[in-house]
Design a protein around this motif. Sequence first.
Motif, short mmCIF file in Angstrom:
data_model
loop_
_atom_site.label_atom_id
_atom_site.label_comp_id
_atom_site.label_asym_id
_atom_site.label_seq_id
_atom_site.Cartn_x
_atom_site.Cartn_y
_atom_site.Cartn_z
N MET A 1 92.14 77.82 95.58
CA MET A 1 91.48 79.05 95.18
C MET A 1 90.99 79.81 96.41
O MET A 1 90.61 79.20 97.39
N HIS A 5 87.39 84.71 94.88
CA HIS A 5 87.48 84.30 93.48
C HIS A 5 86.38 83.30 93.13
O HIS A 5 85.73 83.41 92.09
N GLU A 6 86.17 82.32 94.01
CA GLU A 6 85.13 81.32 93.76
C GLU A 6 83.73 81.95 93.76
O GLU A 6 82.88 81.58 92.96
N LEU A 9 83.21 83.58 90.45
CA LEU A 9 82.89 82.57 89.45
C LEU A 9 81.44 82.09 89.59
O LEU A 9 80.74 81.89 88.60
N CYS A 39 79.87 73.85 85.92
CA CYS A 39 79.93 74.13 87.36
C CYS A 39 80.66 73.00 88.10
O CYS A 39 81.43 73.25 89.02
N ILE A 42 84.29 73.57 87.71
CA ILE A 42 84.81 74.79 88.34
C ILE A 42 84.87 74.64 89.86
O ILE A 42 85.87 74.97 90.49
N PHE A 43 83.77 74.16 90.45
CA PHE A 43 83.63 74.18 91.90
C PHE A 43 83.87 72.81 92.51
O PHE A 43 83.12 71.87 92.27
N THR A 49 80.87 76.95 98.50
CA THR A 49 80.91 78.23 97.80
C THR A 49 79.57 78.95 97.94
O THR A 49 79.53 80.17 98.15
#
Length: 83
Positions: A1, A5-6, A9, A39, A42-43, A49
Motif C-alpha cells: 500500500m 492511502h494508509e 485510512l 485497525c 488494516i494497518f 502510519t
Amino acid sequence: MNVDHEVKLLIEEIKRLGSPGADGNVCVTFGTLFADDKCANIFEALVGTLRAAKRKKVITYEGELLLQGVHDNVNITLLKDDL
C-alpha cells in the motif's frame, strides 16, 4: 500500500474511534487505536502510519515514537481530514 492511502485510512479510523476535543478536533488515544481489531487488520505497521501522518501534519501527538503499553494514554489529534 502507498503511504497516502494508509494515511487516508488512518483519518477514517480516527474519526470512527475518536471524539471531539475541547478545540473541536477529533482525538483518540493510541491505546484505543492499537487495541481496535479493525485497525489491527488494516494497518500492518500502525506506528509507521502514525509517523507518516504526523510528518504530513494530518495528526499530532506528543513524542516521536509510540509504544504499546507505555503510550496507551497519549492523545492523537486529527488536525485535518484530508491530504
